[in-house]
Design a protein around this motif. Structure first.
Motif, PDB file in Angstrom:
ATOM      1  N   GLU A  19       0.702  -1.157  -0.136  1.00 57.95           N
ATOM      2  CA  GLU A  19       0.043  -0.234   0.245  1.00 57.95           C
ATOM      3  C   GLU A  19       0.792   1.549   0.188  1.00 57.95           C
ATOM      4  O   GLU A  19       1.851   1.349   0.376  1.00 57.95           O
ATOM      5  CB  GLU A  19      -0.816  -0.116   1.563  1.00 57.95           C
ATOM      6  N   GLN A  20       0.099   2.187  -0.710  1.00 56.86           N
ATOM      7  CA  GLN A  20       1.615   3.346  -0.203  1.00 56.86           C
ATOM      8  C   GLN A  20       2.211   3.736  -1.082  1.00 56.86           C
ATOM      9  O   GLN A  20       3.210   4.047  -0.330  1.00 56.86           O
ATOM     10  CB  GLN A  20       1.019   3.930   0.971  1.00 56.86           C
ATOM     11  N   ASP A  75       2.289   3.359  -4.588  1.00 57.69           N
ATOM     12  CA  ASP A  75       2.111   3.749  -6.251  1.00 57.69           C
ATOM     13  C   ASP A  75       2.581   2.999  -6.987  1.00 57.69           C
ATOM     14  O   ASP A  75       2.548   2.684  -8.356  1.00 57.69           O
ATOM     15  CB  ASP A  75       3.058   5.319  -6.669  1.00 57.69           C
TER      16      ASP A  75
END
Ligand code: ADP
Length: 264
Positions: free
Chosen positions: A11-12, A14
């Motif tokens: 997650e997070q 990109d």
């Protein structure tokens, strides 16, 4: 080998990072395969006598109805097939019982030579019918091991029965009991039982596989003699439970020796 690879994007990040998990499933897959093979083998072993039984029942109802001699012959075969199924079920039950107890330490104290003599008494008729001479070469003093007495008897019974069966008429089977005060492999005092026959012996390629369930060198011969192909698998599990070792030595034309070494 078989691998499971799971990729989970972070997650997070990109979409640029991910966690890859590699799991080696080879062993699990092998265990699953062994189990599937076993079920397939059991089904096959049970289906063969059942098919024969159903075939003979149909023949007895139809073509052989009024032929007394044929009827007797077919009933003999049916009895043999049914006996074989009974033996198979008995050995399957013993195998599963032994497997379930494999981690429990045996608690009785069993005298080895008395245990062998007990089995020889049970096998007396089989031995006489096979026209084999069985000689027990024991030690002078009694030897006691921590054991499950029924299971230990089963070991001697399976090995001696095989030696008699595959040894051949007119031959001798020797059961020899010796002790060792310091067995290097078992790291302590041990007792060794050799079951020696004068049969045809075995090609060494078969030896590592003999304790596999349903492995037979000559399946026609084994079946004809009432074998289930489970005897040595049972022996192997019992010996493991007793923290002992099973050794097999054999060569074509030179007979076979099955050795059990147990800690005492
Ligand atoms: P079975 O019921 O077929 O005798 P076992 O598990 O007891 O099954 O033995 C497996 C196979 O090992 C036998 O089918 C036979 O081919 C071989 N075998 C076992 N004992 C002996 C022996 N004493 N001499 C030669 N072959 C043997």
């Amino acid at each position: 080998s078989l691998w499971r690879v799971t990729v989970t994007p972070l997650e997070q990040s990109d979409g640029r990072g991910a966690v890859c998990v590699f799991e080696d499933l080879t062993e699990q897959e092998q265990i699953g395969q062994v189990r599937r093979d076993f079920v397939a083998n059991v089904s096959h072993e049970l289906r063969t006598p059942l098919t024969a039984l159903i075939g003979f029942i149909e023949t007895l109802r139809g073509p052989a109805r009024d032929d007394a001699a044929a009827r007797e012959r077919f009933l003999d075969i049916m009895e043999r097939e049914a006996t074989r199924m009974t033996r198979l079920v008995r050995d399957l039950l013993s195998l599963s019982r032994v497997e379930a107890q494999e981690r429990q330490r045996p608690t009785e104290q069993v005298e080895v030579q008395a245990s062998i003599q007990g089995v020889l008494a049970i096998l007396r008729q089989t031995i006489d019918e096979a026209q084999v001479r069985v000689v027990l070469e024991g030690c002078k003093t009694p030897v006691t091991v921590p054991a499950d007495s029924d299971q230990l008897g089963q070991v001697w019974q399976n090995l001696i029965e095989n030696a008699v069966k595959y040894g051949g008429a007119g031959k001798q089977v020797t059961v020899r009991v010796t002790t060792n005060d310091h067995d290097p492999m078992l790291r302590g005092p041990s007792v060794r039982v050799d079951v020696v026959d004068q049969g045809e012996g075995l090609d060494p390629v078969h030896i590592p596989r003999l304790t596999e369930r349903f492995y037979r060198v000559d399946s026609h011969r084994s079946r004809r003699q009432g074998g289930t192909g489970l005897g040595l698998a049972i022996v192997k599990h019992i010996v493991n439970r007793h923290r002992g070792r099973l050794k097999i030595e054999s060569a074509p034309g030179q007979g076979s020796t099955f050795t059990v070494i147990l800690p005492r």
